[in-house]
Design a protein around this motif. Structure first.
Motif, PDB file in Angstrom:
ATOM      1  N   GLU A  99      -5.309  -3.015  -3.684  1.00  0.00           N
ATOM      2  CA  GLU A  99      -4.478  -2.308  -2.711  1.00  0.00           C
ATOM      3  C   GLU A  99      -3.077  -2.314  -3.297  1.00  0.00           C
ATOM      4  N   SER A 101      -0.079   5.662  -4.678  1.00  0.00           N
ATOM      5  CA  SER A 101      -1.048   4.692  -4.174  1.00  0.00           C
ATOM      6  C   SER A 101      -1.844   4.113  -5.343  1.00  0.00           C
ATOM      7  N   PHE A 118      -4.444  13.116   4.119  1.00  0.00           N
ATOM      8  CA  PHE A 118      -4.886  11.870   4.739  1.00  0.00           C
ATOM      9  C   PHE A 118      -3.882  11.506   5.835  1.00  0.00           C
ATOM     10  N   LEU A 174       5.099   4.706   2.465  1.00  0.00           N
ATOM     11  CA  LEU A 174       5.480   5.894   3.237  1.00  0.00           C
ATOM     12  C   LEU A 174       6.305   5.484   4.461  1.00  0.00           C
ATOM     13  N   SER A 198       0.870  -1.183   0.000  1.00  0.00           N
ATOM     14  CA  SER A 198       0.000   0.000   0.000  1.00  0.00           C
ATOM     15  C   SER A 198       0.901   1.225   0.000  1.00  0.00           C
ATOM     16  N   ALA A 199       0.314   2.383  -0.249  1.00  0.00           N
ATOM     17  CA  ALA A 199       1.094   3.621  -0.143  1.00  0.00           C
ATOM     18  C   ALA A 199       1.453   3.888   1.315  1.00  0.00           C
ATOM     19  N   ALA A 251      -2.312   9.059   6.798  1.00  0.00           N
ATOM     20  CA  ALA A 251      -1.157   8.194   6.508  1.00  0.00           C
ATOM     21  C   ALA A 251       0.110   9.003   6.222  1.00  0.00           C
ATOM     22  N   SER A 252      -0.048  10.229   5.674  1.00  0.00           N
ATOM     23  CA  SER A 252       1.130  11.055   5.365  1.00  0.00           C
ATOM     24  C   SER A 252       1.917  11.396   6.621  1.00  0.00           C
ATOM     25  N   ASP A 309       4.522  12.678  -1.074  1.00  0.00           N
ATOM     26  CA  ASP A 309       3.359  11.804  -1.026  1.00  0.00           C
ATOM     27  C   ASP A 309       2.482  12.152  -2.224  1.00  0.00           C
ATOM     28  N   VAL A 320       2.688  16.866   0.024  1.00  0.00           N
ATOM     29  CA  VAL A 320       1.529  16.118  -0.481  1.00  0.00           C
ATOM     30  C   VAL A 320       0.997  16.842  -1.713  1.00  0.00           C
ATOM     31  N   TYR A 331     -10.050  16.847   3.653  1.00  0.00           N
ATOM     32  CA  TYR A 331      -9.956  15.915   4.758  1.00  0.00           C
ATOM     33  C   TYR A 331     -10.152  16.673   6.044  1.00  0.00           C
ATOM     34  N   HIS A 337      -4.750   2.443  -4.590  1.00  0.00           N
ATOM     35  CA  HIS A 337      -6.082   2.239  -4.017  1.00  0.00           C
ATOM     36  C   HIS A 337      -7.105   2.508  -5.133  1.00  0.00           C
ATOM     37  N   GLN A 365      -1.967  10.709  -4.747  1.00  0.00           N
ATOM     38  CA  GLN A 365      -3.089  11.160  -5.570  1.00  0.00           C
ATOM     39  C   GLN A 365      -2.635  11.679  -6.929  1.00  0.00           C
TER      40      GLN A 365
HETATM   41  C1  LIG Z   1      -4.622   7.332  -0.578  1.00  0.00           C
HETATM   42  C2  LIG Z   1      -3.599   8.074   0.171  1.00  0.00           C
HETATM   43  C3  LIG Z   1      -2.696   7.447   1.035  1.00  0.00           C
HETATM   44  C4  LIG Z   1      -2.787   6.010   1.414  1.00  0.00           C
HETATM   45  O1  LIG Z   1      -2.757   5.147   0.352  1.00  0.00           O
HETATM   46  P1  LIG Z   1      -2.994   3.578   0.587  1.00  0.00           P
HETATM   47  O2  LIG Z   1      -2.487   2.959  -0.678  1.00  0.00           O
HETATM   48  O3  LIG Z   1      -4.469   3.397   0.786  1.00  0.00           O
HETATM   49  O4  LIG Z   1      -2.215   3.162   1.772  1.00  0.00           O
HETATM   50  C5  LIG Z   1      -1.709   8.220   1.623  1.00  0.00           C
HETATM   51  N1  LIG Z   1      -1.615   9.543   1.401  1.00  0.00           N
HETATM   52  C6  LIG Z   1      -2.489  10.179   0.597  1.00  0.00           C
HETATM   53  C7  LIG Z   1      -2.312  11.635   0.358  1.00  0.00           C
HETATM   54  C8  LIG Z   1      -3.511   9.471  -0.035  1.00  0.00           C
HETATM   55  O5  LIG Z   1      -4.370  10.118  -0.822  1.00  0.00           O
END
Ligand SMILES: *Cc1c(COP(=O)(O)O)cnc(C)c1O
Length: 371
Positions: free
Chosen positions: A189, A178, A83, A61, A56-57, A85-86, A154, A128, A315, A180, A157
């Motif tokens: 994924e 990513s 998001f 990361l 996954s992204a 996750a960043s 990141d 990002v 977000y 996704h 997108q």
């Molecule tokens: C979608 C997304 C992620 C996470 O991606 P995954 O592949 O679902 O883990 C992380 N950062 C940003 C900015 C995203 O849009």
């Protein structure tokens, strides 16, 4: 059947299904030849030397923070409008994510805000590309160079986007994508890092498979664990879908751009909302309209949903999540630009499989709700 107008959505066709079926009948299910080929093709597409696929992204990361050497006492600057996750990837490595505010026009990191947050502990910046639009890399690249920081982009997108005509993935130290289902192309994924740095590349490969290397020290079988890694492998099943999807990225992007332009042309003069600035460089992952009167957002959001537009809000800024408030003492008011953007944002349907009729329906519905 009424078509569901998601804010974003994958497009899977028979060719994709055929490619995945081929892999299912092959010797390799998990990481094998399809992953390797997918990595080569993505690196090539981005104009980068190396690519490492991840599950996954988010995992990618994490890998990028590992390769940078983030650990306790290190700070990494991350825009709060993203998001989670960043920022979480810094926490995984025991470092401190230092959040900063964004630019009102693009929702992307404000380089002046990055500069304010730099301390002797700062080791990296995670920029990002919000909604697929490249951040202000003119300034960001200058800053990271001046302060000797690693730039992790990141671009989850933004696969297919460009900055100053250069492909996203060709200029940061490491760029993360990513796959996704809502992103430019999908593997179900999946994620990928591209880099031109051999040292990062080698660290990423080790990190992805338990930190184990084939050293051959005691004999041909000999493998040993030299770092704390994870199982973050992508499977060949996923990669074969990615290979098939990548063949279509040009038409996917062209369609996203043309729909975005149509929205801009039709909605810009509407009172009460701001539309994103036009861009031929964005990958147009999202089309985020901004309500000037944020007090009415809930009502408008519900009306849109009630009329078949499966809109979403991207977000809640990272610093307003309970985890970040609790552990890093962030609070409301810390990043006024991001907070004000969040209050008015609605992502409206944008995906390549939308027909002209769908696009017109979205425009008509938005107009009737706002007027
Ligand atoms: C979608 C997304 C992620 C996470 O991606 P995954 O592949 O679902 O883990 C992380 N950062 C940003 C900015 C995203 O849009």
């Amino acid at each position: 059947m009424v078509k569901k107008l998601w804010y974003s959505h994958q497009w899977i066709d028979d060719l994709d299904i055929k490619e995945v079926s081929k892999t299912l009948r092959s010797d390799f299910l998990t990481q094998g030849p399809a992953v390797e080929e997918f990595e080569k093709k993505i690196a090539n597409y981005c104009g980068a030397k190396y690519a490492v696929a991840f599950s996954s992204a988010t995992a990618a990361l994490h890998g990028a923070c590992f390769a940078t050497g983030i650990s306790r006492d290190d700070e990494v600057i991350v825009p709060t409008y993203t998001f989670v996750a960043s920022a979480n990837c810094v926490v995984y490595q025991g470092g401190t994510p230092v959040l900063c505010d964004v630019e009102e026009k693009t929702f992307n990191v404000d380089p002046k805000e990055i500069e304010k947050k730099i301390t002797p502990h700062t080791k990296a910046v995670i920029s990002v590309d919000f909604a697929g639009r490249p951040a202000d890399y003119e300034s960001v690249l200058k800053l990271v160079k001046e302060h000797n920081l690693t730039l992790i982009e990141d671009a989850s997108q933004a696969l297919g986007g460009t900055w100053n005509g250069k492909k996203i993935g060709s200029f940061a130290d490491m760029t993360v994508f990513s796959f996704h289902p809502v992103k430019s192309i999908t593997t179900g994924e999946g994620g990928m890092i591209v880099t031109n740095n051999k040292n990062f590349y080698e660290k990423l490969k080790i990190f992805r498979t338990h930190g184990i290397i084939k050293s051959g020290r005691d004999g041909p079988w000999h493998q040993e664990m030299v770092e704390l890694g994870y199982n973050y492998r992508l499977s060949d099943i996923h990669a074969s879908l990615g290979l098939s999807q990548l063949k279509k990225i040009k038409s996917f992007l062209a369609r996203r751009r043309s729909i975005a332009q149509k929205y801009i042309d039709s909605l810009t003069r509407l009172e009460g909302i701001t539309t994103p600035p036009p861009s031929s460089e964005s990958a147009w992952h999202l089309f985020v309209i901004l309500l000037k009167n944020s007090g009415s957002r809930k009502k408008i959001f519900e009306k849109m949903r009630g009329n078949g537009l499966l809109v979403q809000v991207h977000y809640l800024p990272v610093h307003l999540h309970p985890f970040y408030r609790k552990n890093y003492s962030y609070k409301k008011g810390d990043f006024p630009v991001a907070e004000s953007l969040y209050m008015g944002a609605i992502s409206v349907p944008l995906f390549p499989q939308m027909t002209d009729n769908d696009v017109n329906f979205v425009i008509k519905t938005i107009k009737s709700i706002l007027l």
